[in-house]
Design an enzyme around this catalytic site. Sequence first.
Site, PDB file in Angstrom:
ATOM      1  CB  SER B  18      -0.951  -0.066   1.192  1.00 30.13           C
ATOM      2  OG  SER B  18      -1.906   0.947   1.133  1.00 30.13           O
ATOM      3  CG  HIS B  45      -4.402  -0.735  -0.837  1.00 30.99           C
ATOM      4  ND1 HIS B  45      -4.143  -0.733   0.510  1.00 30.99           N
ATOM      5  CD2 HIS B  45      -5.036  -1.906  -1.107  1.00 30.99           C
ATOM      6  CE1 HIS B  45      -4.604  -1.868   1.042  1.00 30.99           C
ATOM      7  NE2 HIS B  45      -5.142  -2.593   0.079  1.00 30.99           N
ATOM      8  CG  ASP B 138      -6.168  -5.304   2.364  1.00 31.63           C
ATOM      9  OD1 ASP B 138      -6.703  -6.381   2.700  1.00 31.63           O
ATOM     10  OD2 ASP B 138      -6.150  -4.892   1.185  1.00 31.63           O
TER      11      ASP B 138
END
Lengths: 275, 195
Positions: B18, B45, B138
Amino acid sequence: MRDVIEDIEIQLLLEALFQRYHYDFRHYARASVKRRLVQARQQLGFTTISAMQEALLHDAETLPRLLNYLTVQVSEMFRDPSYFKALREKVLPHLRTYPSLKVWIAGCSNGEELYSLSILFREEGLDQRTLFYATDINPAALRAAEAGVYPLDQVRKFTENHQKSGGKTSLSDYYVADYGRAVFDKSLRAKTVFSDHSLVTDAVFAEMHLISCRNVLIYFDRALQDRAIGLFRDSLARQGFLGLGSKESLRFTKHAASFAPFVPAEKIFQRREAA
Amino acid sequence: MSDAPASTALKAVAIGASAGAVQALLHVLPALPAAFPLPVLIVVHVPPDRANALVPLFQSKCDVIVKEAEDKERVAPGVVYFAPSDYHLLVEADGTLSLSLDEPVNLSRPSIDVLLESAADAFGEGLIGVVLTGANDDGAVGLKAVTDAGGLAIVEDPAGAFVPTMPEAALRAAPTARAMDLDALRAFLLSLDAA
């Protein structure tokens, strides 16, 4: 070991769902189905998939609840505005040459795509000669589509999409705000047939000039994609159009040769003349 | 039963990253040889924009093939697949890829958990799951699924990560995961090639 058992349970539940209710998810892309069933199991409060299967078979209330997990609900009006722009600028000039038109929204979910197309066709002066077919397998989704009521907080996004799609009117012309909901004008669905239809088990029902089926096929395995695309081919008039989702393609299907790319960037295809 | 799977039993590498993802991946992916023996599946992401800038960026810097994952595509060794913006990327049991527009998971679509959980199902002990830098959690549930399925779990060493939150969360969820800095991760992946 738990996962192996769960895979068996999932297979059995899908078989039960088919044999008992004729909903056939056996050829849906399994990884997504598994996520959804596990989510349903947790949120509906079952300890195992098998327990959920028992409820499914013996308690009529379980089916609609489960269907809401298994069928796609998320969409928005004028999703991917460039798709609607391409329809407006490239496809509708062809459709305009026909005295009457049939448009099929396959897998219409809660109806966002239907109202988008209905508004587009009205803006382009084709609404009076067009019959829309909006089909889905989930009765609750069909009822929502027929109602045409959406949360008002989504409408800002819908409006932005509509403008980006080259909209010639204001989206607010088509709905009234009512207690946090946008209630869309019923004249938009005056020439719409809402129907229960399965791309898995049902057949051709009319000759279409445009089929819009976006982000439905990604949930199918290859065999089922082949069936659905074969159904689209057989449902399309000669030189009729097929619109798919932005990440869907005909590349991996055996019917690829039946279609020619029309607007490749927007996944709009045209049926070739039959050989 | 041997302790560690032989490299011939390995089937894929799945990576989630991310905040700081691009710099971290630039440290690793350009080193992979064109003949890298495994497919590499990556979720980063990114904003839900239709144009994903990652593929062209890494195409120009890598010897392996870099592409956006396509629905129902079969994974192949020596190819890096990036999840498209705004779609989840999943692996099916037969080694093909699926995309989905299901709700965001951990506020993310694509979600690292969705990739890692489905890849763990598909590849079992043949999977190497990697969680890199990021500012959320996540990938933690997904990495646990990787170890539960007998796969090899790796996190970027939080001490050196651009943002340590995500590898820390993954390490808490999957305590047997190996922590490696990016140099060690690169060397590890290259050793797979040598085997």
